[in-house]
Design a protein around this motif. Structure first.
Motif, PDB file in Angstrom:
ATOM      1  N   GLY A 207       0.838  -1.181   0.000  1.00 13.45           N
ATOM      2  CA  GLY A 207       0.000   0.000   0.000  1.00 13.45           C
ATOM      3  C   GLY A 207       0.881   1.241   0.000  1.00 13.45           C
ATOM      4  O   GLY A 207       1.857   1.324   0.753  1.00 13.45           O
ATOM      5  N   ARG A 274      -5.544   7.025   3.313  1.00 14.53           N
ATOM      6  CA  ARG A 274      -6.959   6.677   3.229  1.00 14.53           C
ATOM      7  C   ARG A 274      -7.781   7.908   3.569  1.00 14.53           C
ATOM      8  O   ARG A 274      -7.254   8.906   4.052  1.00 14.53           O
ATOM      9  N   TRP A 303      -7.230   3.901  -5.238  1.00 13.56           N
ATOM     10  CA  TRP A 303      -7.193   2.810  -6.207  1.00 13.56           C
ATOM     11  C   TRP A 303      -6.671   1.562  -5.521  1.00 13.56           C
ATOM     12  O   TRP A 303      -6.011   1.624  -4.482  1.00 13.56           O
ATOM     13  N   TRP A 304      -6.969   0.415  -6.127  1.00 13.09           N
ATOM     14  CA  TRP A 304      -6.456  -0.861  -5.618  1.00 13.09           C
ATOM     15  C   TRP A 304      -6.015  -1.733  -6.777  1.00 13.09           C
ATOM     16  O   TRP A 304      -6.637  -1.719  -7.853  1.00 13.09           O
ATOM     17  N   ARG A 307      -6.220  -7.330  -5.942  1.00 10.91           N
ATOM     18  CA  ARG A 307      -5.765  -8.187  -4.852  1.00 10.91           C
ATOM     19  C   ARG A 307      -6.778  -8.075  -3.719  1.00 10.91           C
ATOM     20  O   ARG A 307      -7.521  -7.102  -3.621  1.00 10.91           O
ATOM     21  N   GLU A 310      -7.259  -5.037   1.715  1.00 12.55           N
ATOM     22  CA  GLU A 310      -7.668  -3.632   1.787  1.00 12.55           C
ATOM     23  C   GLU A 310      -6.456  -2.717   1.974  1.00 12.55           C
ATOM     24  O   GLU A 310      -6.429  -1.577   1.485  1.00 12.55           O
ATOM     25  N   HIS A 311      -5.435  -3.225   2.693  1.00 13.67           N
ATOM     26  CA  HIS A 311      -4.253  -2.418   3.004  1.00 13.67           C
ATOM     27  C   HIS A 311      -3.357  -2.184   1.797  1.00 13.67           C
ATOM     28  O   HIS A 311      -2.374  -1.440   1.888  1.00 13.67           O
ATOM     29  N   LEU A 312      -3.688  -2.769   0.649  1.00 12.23           N
ATOM     30  CA  LEU A 312      -2.859  -2.623  -0.548  1.00 12.23           C
ATOM     31  C   LEU A 312      -3.274  -1.438  -1.402  1.00 12.23           C
ATOM     32  O   LEU A 312      -2.824  -1.298  -2.543  1.00 12.23           O
ATOM     33  N   GLY A 313      -4.123  -0.572  -0.851  1.00 13.51           N
ATOM     34  CA  GLY A 313      -4.633   0.556  -1.609  1.00 13.51           C
ATOM     35  C   GLY A 313      -3.550   1.538  -2.038  1.00 13.51           C
ATOM     36  O   GLY A 313      -2.506   1.686  -1.389  1.00 13.51           O
ATOM     37  N   SER A 315      -2.909   5.577  -3.097  1.00 11.76           N
ATOM     38  CA  SER A 315      -3.474   6.913  -2.907  1.00 11.76           C
ATOM     39  C   SER A 315      -2.912   7.862  -3.958  1.00 11.76           C
ATOM     40  O   SER A 315      -1.690   8.013  -4.068  1.00 11.76           O
ATOM     41  N   VAL A 359      -5.616  -0.939 -12.285  1.00  5.59           N
ATOM     42  CA  VAL A 359      -6.060  -0.568 -10.951  1.00  5.59           C
ATOM     43  C   VAL A 359      -7.575  -0.368 -10.954  1.00  5.59           C
ATOM     44  O   VAL A 359      -8.178  -0.057 -11.986  1.00  5.59           O
ATOM     45  N   ARG A 365     -13.594  -2.361  -7.528  1.00  5.32           N
ATOM     46  CA  ARG A 365     -12.999  -3.316  -6.595  1.00  5.32           C
ATOM     47  C   ARG A 365     -14.081  -4.147  -5.898  1.00  5.32           C
ATOM     48  O   ARG A 365     -13.914  -5.359  -5.688  1.00  5.32           O
TER      49      ARG A 365
END
Length: 389
Positions: A207, A274, A303-304, A307, A310-313, A315, A359, A365
């Motif tokens: 992330g 976030r 964006w993600w 995967r 959630e922590h892989l977002g 910014s 992304v 997502r």
């Protein structure tokens, strides 16, 4: 605090910042799983009574022990003194928030005392290398045991938890005094030393911000040292954070460490990754004396990668809003500040993706996760059918 032979006893001592209890022949029962975040783990005295000061209250795990239990006689017996030190996980931030709050009691127990941490049972046990790194960074050389199973103790100390998620990220009186004895500042912070604590060293799969390298270049031009905390041991991180008069943090677990040691005279900010910071982080940022760490929300879009975490977002920042926020706090002058180009942003967002991937925004997502869960359930059903279950 020696204990005499004979009838099992529970001895209670009260210190300036909380209670500590010594129990002979205590035992730990992992207990049944109630749901994904709750188990029956409990610690009991020799006569089966639930001992106090053994609560686990974290975002990932809480315990609801039964009021009485019997020991599992086949479980390992720990000889010598032990301290129940709380819960632990593999994550750096979790350890800082949930594994330190009972360690003040080490000043009142024998030096050979074993530190016992409980871990939430998982299908695949994670590594716990962060835990000894933090403990050794604190100058603690006690032996450490992480358990998911039952234990019996010759002598067990239990102590009040004075800091952590159980107190919403704040500390009870005396805890920061203990921290400052373990990590004493070498002197007042240098107002001319400036540090940006980056996430860029974690790589494109983590992330992160889009175009963090661009942000680093802007801050380096303002005189900031670009600091990758994961490249240094805990002691080095502590010294570096204590010495700087101005600090800017990428939102992440390094901020939990700084919040433990923040001193009057330091000016600090954290840049959102976030829309909202975790409440426990917000509380910790303002808990010590001195100027609280200020949050700057310059997130333009989230964006993600395709995967599950959630922590892989990723910014995407509004660099004009970020400039305004940092300048208002006196952390930058802003001369020569400029936003990255659209092409730079697009290239940064695509870093770490596999061929053919793109992304996803929040709506895309949600659709991807729904389809991924359905495919996983279908695959699990196929495996069960092929096994005849």
């Amino acid at each position: 605090m020696p204990l005499q032979e004979g009838r099992p006893r529970v001895l209670r001592a009260r210190f300036a910042w909380g209670a500590m209890i010594a129990s002979e022949h205590a035992f730990l029962i992992p207990g049944d799983r109630i749901d994904r975040r709750t188990t029956r783990l409990g610690i009991y005295g020799a006569e089966g009574q639930l001992l106090p000061e053994c609560e686990i209250r974290t975002a990932a795990w809480t315990n609801q022990p039964l009021p009485r239990a019997v020991p599992q006689n086949e479980s390992p017996l720990i000889f010598g003194p032990a301290l129940f030190a709380g819960s632990v996980d593999k994550q750096f931030g979790f350890v800082l928030l949930n594994a330190l709050g009972r360690l003040w009691a080490l000043e009142e127990v024998p030096p050979e005392t074993l530190l016992v941490f409980a871990a939430k049972p998982q299908a695949r046990a994670p590594g716990y290398a962060v835990l000894p790194a933090v403990l050794r960074g604190l100058g603690l050389s006690h032996p450490v045991l992480v358990t998911e199973g039952a234990l019996r103790f010759e002598r067990l100390y239990t102590a009040a938890e004075r800091f952590g998620e159980c107190h919403a990220g704040t500390a009870l009186p005396g805890f920061y005094d203990w921290i400052d004895r373990r990590w004493p500042p070498a002197g007042p912070p240098d107002p001319d030393r400036k540090i940006y604590v980056t996430r860029s060293g974690l790589g494109p799969q983590a992330g992160r911000y889009a175009c963090e390298s661009h942000l680093e270049a802007l801050l380096a031009a303002e005189g900031y040292e670009i600091y990758q905390p994961e490249a240094h041991d805990i002691a080095h991180q502590v010294r570096s954070f204590q010495a700087a008069g101005k600090l800017i943090f990428a939102e992440g677990s390094a901020l939990h460490l700084f919040a433990l040691i923040r001193q009057p005279g330091q000016v600090s900010a954290v840049i959102h990754r976030r829309d909202r910071l975790p409440e426990v982080m917000v509380a910790q940022m303002a808990d010590r004396a001195g100027t609280p760490t200020q949050a700057i929300n310059a997130v333009r879009a989230l964006w993600w990668p395709p995967r599950r975490g959630e922590h892989l977002g990723l910014s995407e920042l509004d660099f004009d809003v970020l400039q305004e926020g940092l300048r208002a706090l006196g952390l930058i002058k802003g001369t020569g500040w400029h936003a990255p180009s659209d092409a730079q942003v697009a290239a940064s967002l695509a870093a770490g993706l596999r061929p053919g991937e793109r992304v996803l925004d929040a709506h895309a997502r949600a659709d991807w996760l729904k389809a991924e869960r359905a495919a996983r359930r279908k695959g699990e059903g196929h495996v069960q059918a092929s096994q005849g279950t």
